[in-house]
Structures are given as C-alpha cells and as structure tokens.
Design a protein around this motif. Structure first.
Motif, PDB file in Angstrom:
ATOM      1  N   GLY A 163       9.850   1.472   1.033  1.00 14.20           N
ATOM      2  CA  GLY A 163       9.170   0.642   0.058  1.00 14.20           C
ATOM      3  C   GLY A 163       7.968  -0.096   0.617  1.00 14.20           C
ATOM      4  N   LEU A 164       8.122  -0.675   1.770  1.00  9.21           N
ATOM      5  CA  LEU A 164       7.027  -1.453   2.336  1.00  9.21           C
ATOM      6  C   LEU A 164       5.823  -0.576   2.623  1.00  9.21           C
ATOM      7  CD1 LEU A 164       6.178  -4.251   3.272  1.00  9.21           C
ATOM      8  CD2 LEU A 164       6.970  -3.652   5.562  1.00  9.21           C
ATOM      9  N   HIS A 165       6.083   0.566   3.184  1.00 14.86           N
ATOM     10  CA  HIS A 165       4.995   1.488   3.500  1.00 14.86           C
ATOM     11  C   HIS A 165       4.245   1.900   2.236  1.00 14.86           C
ATOM     12  CE1 HIS A 165       3.234   5.474   4.726  1.00 14.86           C
ATOM     13  NE2 HIS A 165       2.815   4.715   5.713  1.00 14.86           N
ATOM     14  N   ARG A 197       4.013   0.253  -0.573  1.00 15.69           N
ATOM     15  CA  ARG A 197       3.235  -0.890  -1.052  1.00 15.69           C
ATOM     16  C   ARG A 197       1.937  -1.041  -0.273  1.00 15.69           C
ATOM     17  NH1 ARG A 197       6.100  -4.345  -4.532  1.00 15.69           N
ATOM     18  NH2 ARG A 197       8.352  -4.168  -4.303  1.00 15.69           N
ATOM     19  N   LEU A 198       2.038  -0.902   1.020  1.00 14.14           N
ATOM     20  CA  LEU A 198       0.842  -1.068   1.837  1.00 14.14           C
ATOM     21  C   LEU A 198      -0.179   0.032   1.559  1.00 14.14           C
ATOM     22  CD1 LEU A 198       2.249  -2.326   5.245  1.00 14.14           C
ATOM     23  CD2 LEU A 198       0.771  -3.537   3.648  1.00 14.14           C
TER      24      LEU A 198
END
Lengths: 193, 193
Positions: free
Chosen positions: B150-152, B154-155
DNA sequence: TGCAAGGCTTGCAGTCTCTGCAAGAGTTGC
DNA sequence: GCAACTCTTGCAGAGACTGCAAGCCTTGCA
C-alpha cells in the motif's frame, strides 16, 4: 497548577472538538448537504455566529484538527542544523509532525469515514495552509547549501509532504505504526521507487 | 468543415476563455476580493446567472482551463499495455498530459501571476477533480500485477502527480521544455532523490 | 421564406456561507 | 464589589450559488 489562561485555552479546544464531533456526525448520518452551519450549531448548542468564532469556515469543522500550523512546521525546519542534508531535515521534521499527530487520533474513525466519502474536504479546508507551507519550505530548501536545481528542490518538497500524507493515511488504514511507515516512505524516496 | 455542434462548442470555449481573462485581470488589478461574480460578469458583459452557466464556481474562472478531466486521464492510463510496469505507465501518461497542456499556455502570464499571489486558488478550484483522479489512480495501480504494498502504491501516485506539477511549474518559471523536465523528474523519482 | 425544436441567456426568488458591529452576560484580578 | 476582559449572541448585509420559467436566437427542414 493551571493558569486561567491555560484553562481558557483548554476549554476552547475542548469545545472545538465537541463541535467537530457533532458536525461530522451530522455529515455522516444525513449527508454533507444536510450539515449546514445552522444545523451544526443547533446540534452543538451554540449560535451560528458563535460557530464562526470557533471555525474560520464550515469545512474547517469537518476535518481533523491539524497537528501543526505552518509556522510550527517552519520553525521545526529552521531549527535543524545548518549542515544537515536537506533531505534529512525534511525527514526529521515530517516524522516529528507525523508523531505529534498521534494524540489527536483518539476518536478519528468518523473523520476517516467522512474523508473517504468526500476526499476533497480536507484538501479544500487546508488549501491555504498547505500552499503557504509548501511555498516557504521550497524557499528554505533552495536557500540551503547544496541545492541541486529548481526541479530537484520542488521534488524534495512535494515528495516529503507526499510521504508524510501517504504514511499517515496508510497508518490510519492498516494500523501500522506511523514512524515505521514514514521511515519506509523516505527510504523509498531516497533510493528510488 | 465545421459541424454546428462543433461550432457551438468552439464558441462556448472561446467565451469561457474570454471570461477567464476578464476575471483574472480584475483579480490582478483590483485584488481578489474585488473580483466578485457581479464585477466579473459585468466586465465580461454577461449576466451573473450566465456566469454560472459557464463556471461551476467563481474560483473556476480564476484558474487555467484544465488540460484534462479525470476521465481523460483514467482513460489514458487504462489504455496502457497490461504488462507495462506501472511506473512507466504513469510516466507516459503524465508526459502526455503535460504536453497536451502546452497549447493552453498561450496567454497564461496573468494566470501565473495570480497563482503566485494566491497559491491556494488552484488547489481549491481543482480539489474535487484532483482527489477523484488520485483515488482512482491509486486503485488502478493497486490492481496492476506487481503491486508492492500500500505505501509503495501511494508514493507512486503522489510522486507521479507531484512530478507532473513540479515539472509544469518549473517549466513555466524557467522556460525549459516540459518534456525534458518531466523525464528528469521521473528519473529522479526512479533513481532516488 | 417560414416555422418548429432545441439551446442559450436572463431575471427572480431563495438558500447558505461568512463578516463587522455592538450589546449583554459571564470571569477574573484586585 | 468594582473595573477590565473575554465570550456569546443577534442583526444586518454582502456575496456565492441554484432551480425555475420566460423569452430570445440558432438550426434544420419544408
């Protein structure tokens, strides 16, 4: 002991939060267009005029209390050692800001729900602060020694803020600790996506 | 040959631009608070009611005509080959979007000036579209094979949009060609800041 | 040319956000 | 118990925005 000054500020902050809760509840239960200032202030048991003593705009009452004001963030940035690489300064400040938000997240489920339904709310409510702080940050980054051109500076700034927001949202969604996510995010930025 | 349909659309677009110019001029000359709908429509020689047939909000008339609507951008993204790495798809689409903006930059000095004085304007005016398109892009990125958490994701999304906006603004400021700046920006994202 | 259909512009009335001002109520400091 | 202060509120008014319906103008077609 609490000075009268502090007491007043605390009660004001409490009232703000109380009104916020009421406002968000109405927006969630009856829809955003039902959440008029009149409805909110009636439910919060204050006059509409008083509502605007607490909030600069209606949207203000529908988003989470910000963990920082632009001046705070700039102050944090300026306090960083002069010779620290800009990237590290940004990372440190964003981490500080992210962590500082934690205590404000006590009862934020309704806010998240509203944010999911109306993602433009937060953007609109914080547009002025956001623009201001990003502009000032950009100026500061450029003034630091070792600045690597306009485009690079811009990417540093949008990347840092983007990393913070991404980490916060991801944390809210998955429950992972913000600090770790922030480190991961900055590592991704540093080493490449 | 021009169909009546096209003719109407063209004239409508021309009128939009004309009203835009008038609105921005007033805001620059007399200040933002002087640029009321009444003042703008009087200067543009239309009724206030007609103003709202052309623009959804007052702020709409004070920012540059967008080069893309959310659906356009999503369509571009969906048309990319399934097996292309997400990063490359984003890069290609942002480049397409950036370049497509060029013809709209004919007389945008006043818009830039206004944007400098009131950086929150564009953010507020485009908040809904921006939020919508980023949300949809995030969903699409996540659905692609090879998603890396998820974080990747988003970035990737905030990074791509940030890169596009940074490149466009830098280009407007320095005159460097957008395409090169976009490539530089994505290279920085890819290899790390 | 003349007329019907559909689009565009406009006025009107009404809702809603937001602001300045001044009066009154409640608090605090002495 | 009084003076200074802060907080709340009502009021009046500006300004953004919307739905509706009337009138105008263009277009398509006979």
């Amino acid at each position: 002991m609490e000075s009268p000054q502090e007491r007043r500020e605390r009660r004001r902050a409490e009232k703000r939060q109380a009104v916020r809760r009421v406002a968000v509840r109405i927006a969630l239960d009856d829809g955003l267009e039902a959440a008029t200032v009149e409805a909110i202030s009636a439910a919060a048991d204050i006059s509409p005029r008083t509502f605007f003593n607490y909030f600069g705009s209606k949207e203000d009452a529908l988003v989470m209390e910000p963990a920082w004001r632009p001046e705070d963030l700039m102050e944090l940035l300026r306090r960083r050692p002069e010779d620290e690489p800009v990237f590290r300064s940004l990372q440190a400040v964003m981490k500080e800001v992210g962590v500082r938000s934690l205590p404000l997240w006590a009862d934020m489920q309704p806010f998240m729900e509203l944010q999911n339904r109306h993602p433009e709310l937060a953007v609109r409510a914080r547009a002025a602060d956001q623009a201001k702080v990003m502009e000032m940050t950009l100026a500061l980054v450029r003034s630091r020694p070792g600045a690597r051109g306009g485009l690079h500076a811009r990417l540093l700034v949008v990347g840092s803020f983007g990393a913070m927001i991404s980490a916060v949202q991801e944390s809210l969604e998955t429950g992972e600790p913000v600090e770790e996510l922030l480190d991961q995010a900055f590592a991704l930025l540093e080493q490449g996506l």
